[in-house]
Design a protein around this motif. Sequence first.
Motif, PDB file in Angstrom:
ATOM      1  N   LEU A 157      -6.744  -3.980   1.627  1.00 29.34           N
ATOM      2  CA  LEU A 157      -8.063  -3.376   1.857  1.00 29.34           C
ATOM      3  C   LEU A 157      -8.382  -3.322   3.337  1.00 29.34           C
ATOM      4  O   LEU A 157      -8.980  -2.345   3.826  1.00 29.34           O
ATOM      5  CB  LEU A 157      -9.131  -4.166   1.109  1.00 29.34           C
ATOM      6  CG  LEU A 157      -9.072  -4.076  -0.416  1.00 29.34           C
ATOM      7  CD1 LEU A 157      -9.971  -5.133  -1.045  1.00 29.34           C
ATOM      8  CD2 LEU A 157      -9.483  -2.682  -0.883  1.00 29.34           C
ATOM      9  N   TRP A 158      -7.986  -4.341   4.082  1.00 29.94           N
ATOM     10  CA  TRP A 158      -8.217  -4.364   5.536  1.00 29.94           C
ATOM     11  C   TRP A 158      -7.470  -3.224   6.219  1.00 29.94           C
ATOM     12  O   TRP A 158      -8.026  -2.518   7.069  1.00 29.94           O
ATOM     13  CB  TRP A 158      -7.773  -5.714   6.091  1.00 29.94           C
ATOM     14  CG  TRP A 158      -7.819  -5.800   7.583  1.00 29.94           C
ATOM     15  CD1 TRP A 158      -8.917  -5.947   8.368  1.00 29.94           C
ATOM     16  CD2 TRP A 158      -6.695  -5.750   8.481  1.00 29.94           C
ATOM     17  NE1 TRP A 158      -8.557  -5.994   9.696  1.00 29.94           N
ATOM     18  CE2 TRP A 158      -7.194  -5.874   9.795  1.00 29.94           C
ATOM     19  CE3 TRP A 158      -5.319  -5.618   8.291  1.00 29.94           C
ATOM     20  CZ2 TRP A 158      -6.365  -5.866  10.920  1.00 29.94           C
ATOM     21  CZ3 TRP A 158      -4.486  -5.613   9.409  1.00 29.94           C
ATOM     22  CH2 TRP A 158      -5.012  -5.732  10.700  1.00 29.94           C
TER      23      TRP A 158
ATOM     24  N   GLN B 199      -6.516  -0.384   4.883  1.00 35.87           N
ATOM     25  CA  GLN B 199      -7.116   0.895   4.504  1.00 35.87           C
ATOM     26  C   GLN B 199      -8.424   1.135   5.244  1.00 35.87           C
ATOM     27  O   GLN B 199      -8.680   2.248   5.724  1.00 35.87           O
ATOM     28  CB  GLN B 199      -7.332   0.929   2.983  1.00 35.87           C
ATOM     29  CG  GLN B 199      -6.029   0.951   2.207  1.00 35.87           C
ATOM     30  CD  GLN B 199      -6.224   0.762   0.722  1.00 35.87           C
ATOM     31  OE1 GLN B 199      -7.132   0.052   0.288  1.00 35.87           O
ATOM     32  NE2 GLN B 199      -5.371   1.379  -0.079  1.00 35.87           N
ATOM     33  N   ASP B 200      -9.229   0.100   5.357  1.00 39.46           N
ATOM     34  CA  ASP B 200     -10.489   0.231   6.087  1.00 39.46           C
ATOM     35  C   ASP B 200     -10.224   0.490   7.565  1.00 39.46           C
ATOM     36  O   ASP B 200     -10.908   1.306   8.199  1.00 39.46           O
ATOM     37  CB  ASP B 200     -11.321  -1.038   5.909  1.00 39.46           C
ATOM     38  CG  ASP B 200     -12.698  -0.920   6.538  1.00 39.46           C
ATOM     39  OD1 ASP B 200     -13.471  -0.040   6.119  1.00 39.46           O
ATOM     40  OD2 ASP B 200     -13.007  -1.716   7.452  1.00 39.46           O
TER      41      ASP B 200
ATOM     42  N   ALA C  42     -10.169  -1.706  -4.390  1.00 38.78           N
ATOM     43  CA  ALA C  42     -11.284  -2.635  -4.576  1.00 38.78           C
ATOM     44  C   ALA C  42     -11.712  -2.691  -6.043  1.00 38.78           C
ATOM     45  O   ALA C  42     -12.014  -3.772  -6.575  1.00 38.78           O
ATOM     46  CB  ALA C  42     -12.460  -2.214  -3.692  1.00 38.78           C
TER      47      ALA C  42
ATOM     48  N   ARG D 184     -10.578   6.531   2.132  1.00 36.45           N
ATOM     49  CA  ARG D 184     -11.687   5.781   1.527  1.00 36.45           C
ATOM     50  C   ARG D 184     -11.504   5.687   0.014  1.00 36.45           C
ATOM     51  O   ARG D 184     -11.774   4.632  -0.593  1.00 36.45           O
ATOM     52  CB  ARG D 184     -13.023   6.447   1.852  1.00 36.45           C
ATOM     53  CG  ARG D 184     -14.212   5.693   1.248  1.00 36.45           C
ATOM     54  CD  ARG D 184     -15.522   6.407   1.463  1.00 36.45           C
ATOM     55  NE  ARG D 184     -15.961   6.358   2.855  1.00 36.45           N
ATOM     56  CZ  ARG D 184     -16.008   7.403   3.669  1.00 36.45           C
ATOM     57  NH1 ARG D 184     -15.635   8.605   3.207  1.00 36.45           N
ATOM     58  NH2 ARG D 184     -16.418   7.285   4.910  1.00 36.45           N
TER      59      ARG D 184
ATOM     60  N   ARG E  85      -9.132  -4.747  -7.930  1.00 39.33           N
ATOM     61  CA  ARG E  85      -8.708  -5.948  -7.195  1.00 39.33           C
ATOM     62  C   ARG E  85      -8.419  -7.125  -8.131  1.00 39.33           C
ATOM     63  O   ARG E  85      -7.411  -7.823  -7.950  1.00 39.33           O
ATOM     64  CB  ARG E  85      -9.797  -6.325  -6.187  1.00 39.33           C
ATOM     65  CG  ARG E  85      -9.485  -7.584  -5.414  1.00 39.33           C
ATOM     66  CD  ARG E  85     -10.479  -7.819  -4.300  1.00 39.33           C
ATOM     67  NE  ARG E  85     -10.117  -8.957  -3.485  1.00 39.33           N
ATOM     68  CZ  ARG E  85     -10.608  -9.203  -2.275  1.00 39.33           C
ATOM     69  NH1 ARG E  85     -11.505  -8.384  -1.745  1.00 39.33           N
ATOM     70  NH2 ARG E  85     -10.199 -10.258  -1.596  1.00 39.33           N
TER      71      ARG E  85
ATOM     72  N   CYS F 128      -8.681   5.639  -1.582  1.00 42.27           N
ATOM     73  CA  CYS F 128      -7.633   4.639  -1.822  1.00 42.27           C
ATOM     74  C   CYS F 128      -8.217   3.240  -1.718  1.00 42.27           C
ATOM     75  O   CYS F 128      -7.926   2.367  -2.552  1.00 42.27           O
ATOM     76  CB  CYS F 128      -6.502   4.813  -0.808  1.00 42.27           C
ATOM     77  SG  CYS F 128      -5.514   6.308  -1.037  1.00 42.27           S
ATOM     78  N   HIS F 129      -9.040   3.007  -0.704  1.00 42.82           N
ATOM     79  CA  HIS F 129      -9.671   1.703  -0.522  1.00 42.82           C
ATOM     80  C   HIS F 129     -10.555   1.360  -1.720  1.00 42.82           C
ATOM     81  O   HIS F 129     -10.495   0.245  -2.265  1.00 42.82           O
ATOM     82  CB  HIS F 129     -10.500   1.723   0.766  1.00 42.82           C
ATOM     83  CG  HIS F 129     -11.268   0.466   1.029  1.00 42.82           C
ATOM     84  ND1 HIS F 129     -12.481   0.200   0.415  1.00 42.82           N
ATOM     85  CD2 HIS F 129     -11.004  -0.595   1.834  1.00 42.82           C
ATOM     86  CE1 HIS F 129     -12.928  -0.972   0.832  1.00 42.82           C
ATOM     87  NE2 HIS F 129     -12.055  -1.478   1.692  1.00 42.82           N
ATOM     88  N   ASP F 130     -11.368   2.318  -2.154  1.00 42.89           N
ATOM     89  CA  ASP F 130     -12.288   2.063  -3.265  1.00 42.89           C
ATOM     90  C   ASP F 130     -11.515   1.804  -4.558  1.00 42.89           C
ATOM     91  O   ASP F 130     -11.927   0.985  -5.385  1.00 42.89           O
ATOM     92  CB  ASP F 130     -13.244   3.240  -3.437  1.00 42.89           C
ATOM     93  CG  ASP F 130     -14.215   3.369  -2.269  1.00 42.89           C
ATOM     94  OD1 ASP F 130     -14.311   2.425  -1.463  1.00 42.89           O
ATOM     95  OD2 ASP F 130     -14.872   4.425  -2.168  1.00 42.89           O
TER      96      ASP F 130
ATOM     97  N   TRP G 282       0.823  -1.204   0.000  1.00 40.22           N
ATOM     98  CA  TRP G 282       0.000   0.000   0.000  1.00 40.22           C
ATOM     99  C   TRP G 282       0.859   1.257   0.000  1.00 40.22           C
ATOM    100  O   TRP G 282       0.695   2.148  -0.846  1.00 40.22           O
ATOM    101  CB  TRP G 282      -0.931  -0.004   1.221  1.00 40.22           C
ATOM    102  CG  TRP G 282      -1.759   1.251   1.370  1.00 40.22           C
ATOM    103  CD1 TRP G 282      -2.044   2.175   0.407  1.00 40.22           C
ATOM    104  CD2 TRP G 282      -2.393   1.715   2.568  1.00 40.22           C
ATOM    105  NE1 TRP G 282      -2.834   3.196   0.935  1.00 40.22           N
ATOM    106  CE2 TRP G 282      -3.053   2.940   2.255  1.00 40.22           C
ATOM    107  CE3 TRP G 282      -2.468   1.212   3.875  1.00 40.22           C
ATOM    108  CZ2 TRP G 282      -3.765   3.651   3.211  1.00 40.22           C
ATOM    109  CZ3 TRP G 282      -3.194   1.937   4.815  1.00 40.22           C
ATOM    110  CH2 TRP G 282      -3.844   3.135   4.495  1.00 40.22           C
TER     111      TRP G 282
ATOM    112  N   ARG H  58      -9.229   4.176   8.048  1.00 41.85           N
ATOM    113  CA  ARG H  58     -10.386   5.084   7.962  1.00 41.85           C
ATOM    114  C   ARG H  58     -11.262   4.976   9.199  1.00 41.85           C
ATOM    115  O   ARG H  58     -11.656   5.990   9.785  1.00 41.85           O
ATOM    116  CB  ARG H  58     -11.202   4.765   6.706  1.00 41.85           C
ATOM    117  CG  ARG H  58     -12.486   5.581   6.582  1.00 41.85           C
ATOM    118  CD  ARG H  58     -13.337   5.092   5.430  1.00 41.85           C
ATOM    119  NE  ARG H  58     -13.706   3.689   5.562  1.00 41.85           N
ATOM    120  CZ  ARG H  58     -14.673   3.245   6.359  1.00 41.85           C
ATOM    121  NH1 ARG H  58     -15.377   4.086   7.115  1.00 41.85           N
ATOM    122  NH2 ARG H  58     -14.951   1.947   6.426  1.00 41.85           N
TER     123      ARG H  58
END
Length: 230
Positions: free
Chosen positions: A158-159, A161-162, A199, A192, A202, A194-196, A119, A165
């Motif tokens: 993703l974990w 990043q979530d 995703a 968020r 992915r 970055c996470h999206d 990341w 946030r």
Amino acid sequence: MRQSGDHVRDTPPRGLRQRRRPRRRHRPPHARTAGRVRARAAAPLRAERMGGRAAELVREFHDLTAGTSLAGEEEVVCHNDLSPRNTVYRGEEPQPVAFIDWDMAGPGRRVHDVAHVCWQYAGLGPLIADPADAARRVRLICDAYGLRERGEVVETILWWQDRCRRGIERDAAQGLAYAIRLREQGAVAQVRACHDWVAEHRAGFERALRQIEGVAASAGCPGEGSSIGT
């Protein structure tokens, strides 16, 4: 901190050295990570060039702690906040030689630190114009580490990043000044995003990681469990 057999020496391995720095008020890792997201938006660090060497250092300290009392019942000791800004560089063309800020270190799984390196060093987020190139950089980081089981890498990114946030949102709701400031500065929305973005892409990341799993297996990195954590 180097453990060998039944003896523990106080000389840290190369990848675990720390620099002396002034004492500062502690901030949780999601606060520091959010700051790094904003910094990359303002001036890209091009840290992907150094991600491979950083991954090698991570593998070094992971292997040093695997199976020791320091790791407890987990695979290794994890840093849990690896990033370009928590890295010491040397040389005319600066290369990572050590990590700092070990206050969040603790027992964990190899993939936790590898995913955080992916990341932060690959700068994963919507500022990247070429998702395929980002997938290549993530693959190179995993290659350099010698990670054999890669099925959870993207999920763990993703974990993280979530978790970042949610940590800011939770602390802001509790009235903590640093979190309120980060929220007002747009850090929650940036993380968020970055996470999206991860995703959304992915499938491409996972496809790139699957392409060389057989090659990575020759590095001999132990297999991993199935639980990421909360």
